[in-house]
Design an enzyme around this catalytic site. Structure first.
Site, PDB file in Angstrom:
ATOM      1  N   ASN A 152       0.872  -1.174   0.000  1.00  0.00           N
ATOM      2  CA  ASN A 152       0.000   0.000   0.000  1.00  0.00           C
ATOM      3  C   ASN A 152       0.911   1.227   0.000  1.00  0.00           C
ATOM      4  O   ASN A 152       1.488   1.572   1.025  1.00  0.00           O
ATOM      5  CB  ASN A 152      -0.884  -0.041   1.258  1.00  0.00           C
ATOM      6  CG  ASN A 152      -1.719   1.218   1.423  1.00  0.00           C
ATOM      7  OD1 ASN A 152      -1.783   2.059   0.527  1.00  0.00           O
ATOM      8  ND2 ASN A 152      -2.362   1.336   2.578  1.00  0.00           N
ATOM      9  N   LYS A 155       0.166   4.273  -0.337  1.00  0.00           N
ATOM     10  CA  LYS A 155      -0.462   5.470   0.250  1.00  0.00           C
ATOM     11  C   LYS A 155      -0.182   6.696  -0.627  1.00  0.00           C
ATOM     12  O   LYS A 155      -0.072   6.551  -1.834  1.00  0.00           O
ATOM     13  CB  LYS A 155      -0.004   5.661   1.704  1.00  0.00           C
ATOM     14  CG  LYS A 155      -0.210   4.377   2.520  1.00  0.00           C
ATOM     15  CD  LYS A 155      -0.037   4.554   3.995  1.00  0.00           C
ATOM     16  CE  LYS A 155      -0.276   3.217   4.689  1.00  0.00           C
ATOM     17  NZ  LYS A 155      -0.180   3.301   6.129  1.00  0.00           N
ATOM     18  N   GLU A 158      -6.904   4.662   7.937  1.00  0.00           N
ATOM     19  CA  GLU A 158      -6.687   6.083   7.616  1.00  0.00           C
ATOM     20  C   GLU A 158      -7.941   6.691   6.997  1.00  0.00           C
ATOM     21  O   GLU A 158      -8.254   7.852   7.211  1.00  0.00           O
ATOM     22  CB  GLU A 158      -5.459   6.230   6.706  1.00  0.00           C
ATOM     23  CG  GLU A 158      -4.176   6.048   7.511  1.00  0.00           C
ATOM     24  CD  GLU A 158      -3.009   5.452   6.742  1.00  0.00           C
ATOM     25  OE1 GLU A 158      -3.000   5.504   5.504  1.00  0.00           O
ATOM     26  OE2 GLU A 158      -2.097   4.922   7.408  1.00  0.00           O
ATOM     27  N   GLU A 180      -5.479  -5.007  10.700  1.00  0.00           N
ATOM     28  CA  GLU A 180      -4.445  -3.992  10.895  1.00  0.00           C
ATOM     29  C   GLU A 180      -4.717  -3.214  12.181  1.00  0.00           C
ATOM     30  O   GLU A 180      -5.490  -2.242  12.164  1.00  0.00           O
ATOM     31  CB  GLU A 180      -4.454  -3.008   9.722  1.00  0.00           C
ATOM     32  CG  GLU A 180      -4.216  -3.648   8.367  1.00  0.00           C
ATOM     33  CD  GLU A 180      -3.646  -2.636   7.376  1.00  0.00           C
ATOM     34  OE1 GLU A 180      -2.552  -2.892   6.875  1.00  0.00           O
ATOM     35  OE2 GLU A 180      -4.271  -1.599   7.148  1.00  0.00           O
ATOM     36  N   GLY A 230       2.329   2.280  10.776  1.00  0.00           N
ATOM     37  CA  GLY A 230       3.261   3.404  10.618  1.00  0.00           C
ATOM     38  C   GLY A 230       3.975   3.802  11.892  1.00  0.00           C
ATOM     39  O   GLY A 230       4.609   4.853  11.950  1.00  0.00           O
ATOM     40  N   SER A 245       3.366  -2.094  10.385  1.00  0.00           N
ATOM     41  CA  SER A 245       4.818  -2.117  10.619  1.00  0.00           C
ATOM     42  C   SER A 245       5.479  -3.461  10.302  1.00  0.00           C
ATOM     43  O   SER A 245       6.356  -3.908  11.047  1.00  0.00           O
ATOM     44  CB  SER A 245       5.145  -1.661  12.034  1.00  0.00           C
ATOM     45  OG  SER A 245       4.714  -0.322  12.228  1.00  0.00           O
ATOM     46  N   GLY A 263       2.833  -1.035   4.281  1.00  0.00           N
ATOM     47  CA  GLY A 263       2.875   0.381   3.927  1.00  0.00           C
ATOM     48  C   GLY A 263       4.309   0.825   3.699  1.00  0.00           C
ATOM     49  O   GLY A 263       4.889   0.607   2.631  1.00  0.00           O
ATOM     50  N   GLY A 264       4.900   1.419   4.733  1.00  0.00           N
ATOM     51  CA  GLY A 264       6.234   2.018   4.624  1.00  0.00           C
ATOM     52  C   GLY A 264       7.270   1.145   3.928  1.00  0.00           C
ATOM     53  O   GLY A 264       7.995   1.608   3.032  1.00  0.00           O
TER      54      GLY A 264
HETATM   55  P1  PGA Z   1       2.752   0.305   7.645  1.00  0.00           P
HETATM   56  O1  PGA Z   1       1.293   0.489   6.992  1.00  0.00           O
HETATM   57  O2  PGA Z   1       3.345  -0.969   7.073  1.00  0.00           O
HETATM   58  O3  PGA Z   1       3.525   1.524   7.213  1.00  0.00           O
HETATM   59  O4  PGA Z   1       2.577   0.220   9.109  1.00  0.00           O
HETATM   60  C1  PGA Z   1       0.427  -0.619   6.833  1.00  0.00           C
HETATM   61  C2  PGA Z   1      -0.883  -0.187   6.238  1.00  0.00           C
HETATM   62  O5  PGA Z   1      -1.356   0.912   6.538  1.00  0.00           O
HETATM   63  O6  PGA Z   1      -1.480  -0.920   5.446  1.00  0.00           O
END
Ligand code: PGA
Length: 250
Positions: A9, A11, A97, A167, A173, A213, A234-235
């Site tokens: 993702n 974002k 989000e 999640e 994040g 994360s 995400g990240g």
């Molecule tokens: P993250 O995000 O890996 O940066 O924690 C996960 C997500 O929001 O799907």
């Protein structure tokens, strides 16, 4: 056997050029095997990335959101129907989000799920509790309520199209990952709820991803949990090297 899914993702990140380079690196990466890989770029990047992925069946394209009405006066929105033209195969729905920052209510999320099913897009339905709910140890009832209000209205045949992503909001994040025990316990809880409402057959086949994360150093441990069928990342999906190593961990 459930085939693992690794989904990135992105974002609201990356320029067009950066997104193109990242896709190229992922396509060139040394991975193959029995897993599905998805990337979820911004709307703006979808067409360009779709063109890059053409003829490359290894990576599937998804959108981060989509509006349920096919067209009309909804300034700023992109409809799930319009996304079909960009060769999109999946859509993230109910991400925390969107629930928190944009205050998306459960009835809108349910409408998005219905539209995705109608257009044969795979809904990546997200659920998960905020920190204060976890601290009160009410995470199970919180997540069940999300599922009841915006996913469990589907018929069994429709549910077969769905991918669930658990999640926990406190892990997104933040660098604070759920422990493998916490992830496994919630995933098996969600699977049991599905079995109670639908069938053992559906519960044992549906993929439940963990998100929050996931990094190269913790991916393998999380993915080795019995009921964790991959991850929504995400990240760490923004760096080819990290994302490739997470793909390899699945
Ligand atoms: P993250 O995000 O890996 O940066 O924690 C996960 C997500 O929001 O799907």
């Amino acid at each position: 056997m459930r085939k693992p899914i690794i989904a990135g993702n992105w974002k609201m990140n990356l320029s067009l050029a950066e997104a193109g380079n990242l896709t190229k690196s992922l396509l060139e990466g040394d991975w193959s095997g029995d897993r599905e890989v998805y990337i979820f770029p911004t709307f703006l990047q979808l067409e360009g990335i779709g063109a890059r992925l053409e003829g490359q069946k290894d990576i599937r394209l998804g959108a981060q959101d989509g509006y349920p009405e096919a067209s009309g006066a909804f300034t700023g929105e992109v409809s799930l129907y319009q996304l079909l033209e960009a060769d999109v195969r999946a859509v993230i729905i109910g991400h925390s989000e969107r629930r928190q920052i944009f205050e998306e209510p459960n009835d809108l999320i349910a409408d998005k799920v219905d539209a995705a099913i109608e257009y044969e897009l795979t809904p990546f339905y997200c659920c998960g509790e905020p920190l204060e709910v976890r601290e009160l140890e009410e995470h199970e009832s919180f997540v069940v309520e999300q599922l009841e209000k915006s996913l469990f209205h589907l018929e069994e045949e429709q549910m077969k199209q769905v991918v669930i992503a658990y999640e926990p909001v406190w892990a997104i994040g933040t660098g604070e990952t759920a422990t493998p025990e916490q992830a496994q316990s919630m995933h098996s809880f969600i699977r049991d709820e599905i079995e109670d409402r639908y069938s053992e057959d559906l519960a044992s086949g549906i993929r439940i991803l963990y998100g929050g994360s996931i990094k190269p150093h913790n991916a393998e441990e999380l993915f080795s949990c019995k009921d964790v069928d991959g991850g929504l990342i995400g990240g760490a999906s923004l760096q080819a090297e990290d994302f490739l190593s997470i793909i390899q961990a699945a």
